[in-house]
Design a protein around this motif. Structure first.
Motif, PDB file in Angstrom:
ATOM      1  N   MET A   1       4.474   0.221   1.550  1.00  0.00           N
ATOM      2  CA  MET A   1       4.586  -0.597   2.755  1.00  0.00           C
ATOM      3  C   MET A   1       3.907  -1.936   2.509  1.00  0.00           C
ATOM      4  O   MET A   1       2.876  -2.009   1.847  1.00  0.00           O
ATOM      5  CB  MET A   1       3.928   0.090   3.948  1.00  0.00           C
ATOM      6  CG  MET A   1       4.762   1.176   4.581  1.00  0.00           C
ATOM      7  SD  MET A   1       6.084   0.469   5.585  1.00  0.00           S
ATOM      8  CE  MET A   1       6.931   1.992   6.070  1.00  0.00           C
ATOM      9  N   PRO A   2       4.487  -3.020   3.063  1.00  0.00           N
ATOM     10  CA  PRO A   2       3.871  -4.337   2.875  1.00  0.00           C
ATOM     11  C   PRO A   2       2.623  -4.485   3.716  1.00  0.00           C
ATOM     12  O   PRO A   2       2.443  -3.827   4.733  1.00  0.00           O
ATOM     13  CB  PRO A   2       4.965  -5.300   3.356  1.00  0.00           C
ATOM     14  CG  PRO A   2       5.708  -4.511   4.399  1.00  0.00           C
ATOM     15  CD  PRO A   2       5.715  -3.088   3.884  1.00  0.00           C
ATOM     16  N   VAL A   3       1.747  -5.372   3.267  1.00  0.00           N
ATOM     17  CA  VAL A   3       0.544  -5.749   4.018  1.00  0.00           C
ATOM     18  C   VAL A   3       0.804  -7.120   4.655  1.00  0.00           C
ATOM     19  O   VAL A   3       1.232  -8.034   3.956  1.00  0.00           O
ATOM     20  CB  VAL A   3      -0.690  -5.814   3.090  1.00  0.00           C
ATOM     21  CG1 VAL A   3      -1.898  -6.330   3.848  1.00  0.00           C
ATOM     22  CG2 VAL A   3      -0.974  -4.438   2.496  1.00  0.00           C
ATOM     23  N   PRO A   4       0.600  -7.273   5.964  1.00  0.00           N
ATOM     24  CA  PRO A   4       0.088  -6.275   6.897  1.00  0.00           C
ATOM     25  C   PRO A   4       1.121  -5.192   7.201  1.00  0.00           C
ATOM     26  O   PRO A   4       2.324  -5.449   7.100  1.00  0.00           O
ATOM     27  CB  PRO A   4      -0.229  -7.104   8.153  1.00  0.00           C
ATOM     28  CG  PRO A   4       0.746  -8.232   8.101  1.00  0.00           C
ATOM     29  CD  PRO A   4       0.854  -8.571   6.650  1.00  0.00           C
TER      30      PRO A   4
ATOM     31  N   ILE B   1      -6.187 -12.024  -1.347  1.00  0.00           N
ATOM     32  CA  ILE B   1      -6.752 -10.711  -1.656  1.00  0.00           C
ATOM     33  C   ILE B   1      -5.707  -9.626  -1.418  1.00  0.00           C
ATOM     34  O   ILE B   1      -5.171  -9.501  -0.314  1.00  0.00           O
ATOM     35  CB  ILE B   1      -8.003 -10.446  -0.811  1.00  0.00           C
ATOM     36  CG1 ILE B   1      -9.089 -11.451  -1.171  1.00  0.00           C
ATOM     37  CG2 ILE B   1      -8.511  -9.019  -1.007  1.00  0.00           C
ATOM     38  CD1 ILE B   1     -10.342 -11.338  -0.355  1.00  0.00           C
ATOM     39  N   GLU B   2      -5.424  -8.840  -2.451  1.00  0.00           N
ATOM     40  CA  GLU B   2      -4.409  -7.796  -2.335  1.00  0.00           C
ATOM     41  C   GLU B   2      -5.040  -6.497  -1.834  1.00  0.00           C
ATOM     42  O   GLU B   2      -5.139  -5.497  -2.541  1.00  0.00           O
ATOM     43  CB  GLU B   2      -3.700  -7.603  -3.672  1.00  0.00           C
ATOM     44  CG  GLU B   2      -2.863  -8.811  -4.079  1.00  0.00           C
ATOM     45  CD  GLU B   2      -1.973  -8.524  -5.269  1.00  0.00           C
ATOM     46  OE1 GLU B   2      -2.002  -7.386  -5.783  1.00  0.00           O
ATOM     47  OE2 GLU B   2      -1.233  -9.441  -5.685  1.00  0.00           O
TER      48      GLU B   2
ATOM     49  N   LEU C   1     -15.644  -6.882  -1.802  1.00  0.00           N
ATOM     50  CA  LEU C   1     -14.571  -7.770  -2.204  1.00  0.00           C
ATOM     51  C   LEU C   1     -15.123  -8.967  -2.963  1.00  0.00           C
ATOM     52  O   LEU C   1     -16.335  -9.141  -3.082  1.00  0.00           O
ATOM     53  CB  LEU C   1     -13.805  -8.256  -0.966  1.00  0.00           C
ATOM     54  CG  LEU C   1     -13.233  -7.177  -0.043  1.00  0.00           C
ATOM     55  CD1 LEU C   1     -12.642  -7.822   1.207  1.00  0.00           C
ATOM     56  CD2 LEU C   1     -12.186  -6.343  -0.775  1.00  0.00           C
ATOM     57  N   GLU C   2     -14.240  -9.818  -3.425  1.00  0.00           N
ATOM     58  CA  GLU C   2     -14.676 -11.043  -4.099  1.00  0.00           C
ATOM     59  C   GLU C   2     -15.221 -12.054  -3.100  1.00  0.00           C
ATOM     60  O   GLU C   2     -15.857 -13.037  -3.482  1.00  0.00           O
ATOM     61  CB  GLU C   2     -13.502 -11.660  -4.869  1.00  0.00           C
ATOM     62  CG  GLU C   2     -12.298 -11.990  -3.985  1.00  0.00           C
ATOM     63  CD  GLU C   2     -11.049 -12.233  -4.804  1.00  0.00           C
ATOM     64  OE1 GLU C   2     -10.659 -13.412  -4.911  1.00  0.00           O
ATOM     65  OE2 GLU C   2     -10.476 -11.270  -5.329  1.00  0.00           O
TER      66      GLU C   2
ATOM     67  N   VAL D   1       0.843  -1.192   0.000  1.00  0.00           N
ATOM     68  CA  VAL D   1       0.000   0.000   0.000  1.00  0.00           C
ATOM     69  C   VAL D   1       0.875   1.239   0.000  1.00  0.00           C
ATOM     70  O   VAL D   1       1.978   1.243   0.546  1.00  0.00           O
ATOM     71  CB  VAL D   1      -0.934   0.023   1.236  1.00  0.00           C
ATOM     72  CG1 VAL D   1      -1.985  -1.057   1.123  1.00  0.00           C
ATOM     73  CG2 VAL D   1      -0.146  -0.118   2.524  1.00  0.00           C
ATOM     74  N   ASN D   2       0.386   2.297  -0.646  1.00  0.00           N
ATOM     75  CA  ASN D   2       1.089   3.569  -0.631  1.00  0.00           C
ATOM     76  C   ASN D   2       0.848   4.270   0.697  1.00  0.00           C
ATOM     77  O   ASN D   2      -0.254   4.273   1.223  1.00  0.00           O
ATOM     78  CB  ASN D   2       0.591   4.469  -1.773  1.00  0.00           C
ATOM     79  CG  ASN D   2       1.158   4.055  -3.105  1.00  0.00           C
ATOM     80  OD1 ASN D   2       2.363   3.893  -3.239  1.00  0.00           O
ATOM     81  ND2 ASN D   2       0.292   3.866  -4.089  1.00  0.00           N
ATOM     82  N   CYS D   3       1.884   4.876   1.232  1.00  0.00           N
ATOM     83  CA  CYS D   3       1.759   5.612   2.487  1.00  0.00           C
ATOM     84  C   CYS D   3       2.745   6.757   2.490  1.00  0.00           C
ATOM     85  O   CYS D   3       3.471   6.971   1.527  1.00  0.00           O
ATOM     86  CB  CYS D   3       1.995   4.673   3.675  1.00  0.00           C
ATOM     87  SG  CYS D   3       3.682   4.081   3.747  1.00  0.00           S
TER      88      CYS D   3
END
Length: 442
Positions: free
Chosen positions: A216-219, A237-238, A278-279, A209-211
């Motif tokens: 930054m990686p998820v989580p 799920i991304e 979401l899916e 995710v952009n921050c």
């Protein structure tokens, strides 16, 4: 024992959990009334029904006066955007404001506008948050557990960013809904009479995710830190599905489990919704029911002798141990060498929780070591019911052995409330509740 089993297949956040607890039976008006006791100023509570992939769920949110300033919850956390709007935290499941344009038509809103008792600053650190919670009019148990969750959140942020806890600052506006999420969840669990929380494997989401600091990686780092000791996985799920607030609530309040706990018998299922579509159904599912631990089997008792700790700390340590999965916890006065008065702190536990509970004993007390040994036990199964008195309702705990009732215990706090409200003595209320329960159960 009344418990809830949480299925976090679409992640978890504070408002998802609170939405599910409202769906489970916590009156929204009661929650709104209790949140006023925090004296947080002006905000709106959103409570509405939504549908996620065919599942009807409850959606809870907090709307603040200036949502455009609502971009950072914690100074060291990261800014995210979705559909042109800023997020409260890292992900879809927390507070996203894209739905507010039509909320007047579809939501149940409660607007609270009062002069806050605390002076507003641009940011608040943990000390400021603790001051707000401590000086609220909430019950002491709600205050203590809420502060424990906030402390876990601040400690995780401090660790991943190389700061001290006091250097972690909560944005003034963003902190308000985090306080409501945390205190609201603790209050709702208390209202429902939940004694233990189990949580499944937690789906965090994956990708980046952009921050403010870049990708930054998820989580996110703070979320990953909080999830240590809890079973979790990325999944396919991304998206960022688990927020720091959701992770902190589970870290402090829940016990991780691979599957539905053996001995659990569910009586009600409730759903709390996230924001994104979401899916998979973007909901948190909770099952409320009774849990009967194995009547026999081998357990452990862990003990430490303490002669140099402030007595005010013992209730806090015991609360931490019980929340982390201890089956029982007690103090025994002893005399140590040189005639020193001291306490033996004993913890009854399942062997699989030994490491986690030993860590709490060694970090939260002044003891330098812990000893443990095997024990066996036999228990009478406990069940719950409710009786109605002229003054109001009282929850009853009772035990059975060989199909016969051998013990009846009215809930003390319920009886206390009715005694204060009616002017009758507490012992009279308790006796009346026990008699009513005996007649009802027979």
């Amino acid at each position: 024992m009344k418990v809830i089993y949480i299925e976090a297949f679409a992640g978890i956040s504070g408002n998802m959990l609170l939405g599910a607890l409202i769906d489970a039976g916590v009156p929204f008006d009661h929650l709104a009334s209790e949140m006023k006791k925090l004296h947080l100023g002006e905000y709106e509570l959103i409570n509405k029904r939504v549908n996620k992939c065919g599942i009807d769920a409850n959606y809870f949110n907090v709307l603040l006066p200036d949502e455009h300033q609502h971009d950072v919850t914690i100074w060291h956390q990261h800014e995210h955007t979705h559909a042109g709007h800023h997020h409260h935290e890292h992900g879809d499941t927390e507070h996203n404001y894209e739905h507010h344009s039509d909320c007047a038509q579809h939501c149940h809103q409660v607007k609270v506008s009062e002069d806050p008792v605390h002076h507003h600053h641009e940011h608040r650190n943990l000390h400021d948050i603790a001051h707000i919670i401590a000086h609220s009019d909430l019950h002491d148990k709600i205050k203590m557990q809420s502060l424990q969750v906030f402390t876990a959140l601040a400690e995780a942020e401090a660790k991943v960013h190389g700061k001290t806890v006091d250097e972690v600052h909560f944005h003034e506006v963003g902190a308000i809904d985090t306080i409501i999420d945390i205190a609201g969840c603790v209050l709702a669990l208390e209202y429902l009479g939940v004694e233990k929380i189990f949580v499944s494997n937690i789906h965090t989401g994956s990708g980046f995710v952009n921050c403010a600091h870049g990708l930054m990686p998820v989580p996110a780092p703070a979320t990953a830190e909080l999830l240590q000791g809890l079973q979790h996985s990325h999944g396919k799920i991304e998206k960022e599905l688990t927020t720091p607030t959701g992770a902190a609530l589970m870290k402090v309040l829940a016990v991780s489990t691979k599957d539905i706990p053996q001995g659990f018998s569910g009586s009600k299922i409730a759903y709390g919704a996230g924001t994104w579509d979401l899916e998979i159904p973007n909901v948190l599912r909770i099952s409320i029911g009774e849990w009967e631990a194995e009547a026999g089997g081998e357990l452990l008792v862990a003990e430490c002798n303490i002669d140099d700790m402030n007595g005010e700390l013992y209730p806090y340590v015991q609360e931490r141990l019980l929340q982390a999965g201890a089956l029982d916890c007690w103090l025994t006065p002893i005399i140590m060498k040189k005639g020193r008065p001291a306490q033996t702190l004993s913890v009854l536990l399942d062997p699989q929780n030994l490491d986690q509970l030993t860590d709490i004993l060694l970090t939260e007390t002044t003891s330098l070591g812990v000893r443990y040994y095997s024990v066996h036990r036999h228990i009478n199964y406990r069940k719950f019911t409710t009786v109605s008195l002229p003054e109001g309702e009282v929850r009853i705990k009772y035990a059975q052995m060989a199909g016969k009732i051998v013990n009846i215990a009215p809930e003390f706090e319920d009886c206390k409330v009715l005694a204060l409200k009616s002017g009758r003595s507490l012992k009279t209320i308790m006796q009346a509740a026990a008699a009513a329960a005996e007649a009802q159960l027979e």
